[in-house]
Design an enzyme around this catalytic site. Structure first.
Site, short mmCIF file in Angstrom:
data_model
loop_
_atom_site.label_atom_id
_atom_site.label_comp_id
_atom_site.label_asym_id
_atom_site.label_seq_id
_atom_site.Cartn_x
_atom_site.Cartn_y
_atom_site.Cartn_z
N SER A 58 0.80 -1.23 0.00
CA SER A 58 0.00 0.00 0.00
C SER A 58 0.83 1.27 0.00
CB SER A 58 -0.94 0.01 1.21
OG SER A 58 -0.21 -0.04 2.42
N ASP A 343 -2.12 8.87 7.42
CA ASP A 343 -3.12 8.09 8.14
C ASP A 343 -2.41 7.18 9.14
OD1 ASP A 343 -2.08 5.99 6.64
OD2 ASP A 343 -3.86 5.75 5.37
N HIS A 346 0.54 5.31 6.69
CA HIS A 346 1.23 5.81 5.49
C HIS A 346 1.68 7.25 5.63
CE1 HIS A 346 -1.79 2.73 4.27
NE2 HIS A 346 -0.73 2.22 3.68
#
Length: 378
Positions: A58, A343, A346
């Site tokens: 991600s 977040d 990340h």
């Protein structure tokens, strides 16, 4: 149909056989994914390499999970709030690290494999998938994801698409000059070893698990080498014990030394693997980005880099905004460029750009044995 196929062959030869690499070229860019792209317009750039192929999780996924039955998605606002085009599936408010690296290489933003046209993949493709790991079982708590083994198979599908009318030696020379960016391993800890519904921690201690991961990692990178890859950029794991999700579990508000120590053997093993593969695979040029060192420097010297908040997410809920990650249509912090973390897991676009630039032209304290620019120019 015949004319369009002939054009495709010409584009393949131009983009991949070296006529364009290292020269200033004018090229019509296809539908842009946003950011710095110029949709459908002519722009001049010096392409240092023919293409870049991206594998990971991600941190660099740019949309491959969008259409999967997956809980790991970021194709909703406020993800992409600072990205030209809005939410795309990037787990950031804007650019990822590989977006910045692509621009510095003179390439258009690399499209997600799941969305890329045959023309777009001539400049590379991004196969990264949120929740993916080196191990196939990693991330199963998120249901759909594309593990590294499957990402490699997708790359092979890309090769099959573009090699039809090219001689084998032409394709081998072309692929050998491309950059292969690989950032794997974080989820094998976050969404495997550290998850209570996995038995992994009972089966392996920290060193044993790092050994298991890098044995598999070595086989996977060797498979890419056998498919023609020669120029590899490997990103290590960062200071995982300092992300908002882990900080939210802390009673003293400090980074988890236990988690940071847990991932150290993996990074050490990857460095050793890099050295061994550079020695044993003829023609291989593999470099390592020391993400942990970059993050340590960033957290210690946050204010000198222009960051005022380094211990909580810009978007999220709960302690350190890390207990529940960024929800659809949640209002994020307004001063995003001052936050290290976007977040629970990340970094912000500002950090991604900073780290991308350091990886591109930094010294051997952060990327070695050479930087990406030097690798590209070999």
């Amino acid at each position: 149909m015949a004319a369009s196929f002939a054009l495709l062959v010409v584009l393949v030869v131009a983009a991949l056989t070296g006529e364009a690499a290292g020269q200033v070229v004018n090229i019509t860019i296809g539908p842009s994914l946003g950011g710095g792209g110029v949709a459908g317009a002519q722009r001049s750039r010096r392409e240092l390499v023919p293409a870049m192929f991206v594998f990971g999780d991600s941190l660099i996924d740019n949309g491959n999970n969008n259409d999967l039955p997956s809980l790991a998605k970021a194709n909703y606002f406020p993800y992409g709030i600072d990205f030209n085009g809005g939410p795309t599936g990037r787990f950031s408010n804007g650019y990822t690290m590989v977006d910045e690296i692509a621009e510095l290489l003179g390439l258009p933003l690399i499209p997600a494999y799941s969305e890329a046209s045959r023309e777009q993949v001539l400049h590379g493709a991004n196969y990264a998938s949120a929740a993916a790991g080196i191990l196939d079982i990693t991330g199963r708590n998120f249901v759909g994801r594309i593990p590294f083994n499957e990402q490699i198979r997708n790359f092979q599908n890309t090769l099959d698409q573009i090699t039809g009318n090219l001689r084998a030696d032409d394709m081998a020379n072309s692929i050998a000059r491309c950059i292969f960016f690989v950032g794997m391993g974080s989820n094998d800890y976050l969404n495997n070893y550290l998850m209570p519904n996995y038995n992994t921690r009972n089966q392996y201690n920290g060193q044993q698990f790092a050994d298991l991961l890098v044995q598999q990692y070595t086989r996977q990178l060797t498979t890419l080498y056998n498919l023609g890859a020669r120029k590899f950029v490997l990103a290590g794991i960062g200071l995982m014990g300092c992300i908002p999700s882990i900080l939210a579990q802390s009673t003293n508000g400090r980074c988890s030394d236990e988690v940071n120590r847990l991932v150290q053997p993996f990074n050490a093993n990857v460095k050793m693997m890099m050295s061994n593969l550079n020695t044993n695979l003829p023609g291989a040029r593999i470099i390592y980005i020391d993400i942990a060192h970059m993050f340590e420097d960033l957290l210690v010297n946050a204010r000198s880099y222009g960051f005022s908040v380094a211990n909580r997410g810009c978007c999220g809920i709960g302690r350190n905004r890390g207990q529940i990650t960024c929800l659809p249509f949640q209002t994020p912090c307004p001063n995003r460029d001052q936050y290290v973390f976007w977040d629970a897991f990340h970094p912000t676009e500002a950090v991604n750009i900073l780290m991308g630039r350091k990886a591109f032209n930094g010294d051997t304290s952060v990327v070695y044995p050479m930087n990406i620019e030097q690798l590209a120019n070999l």
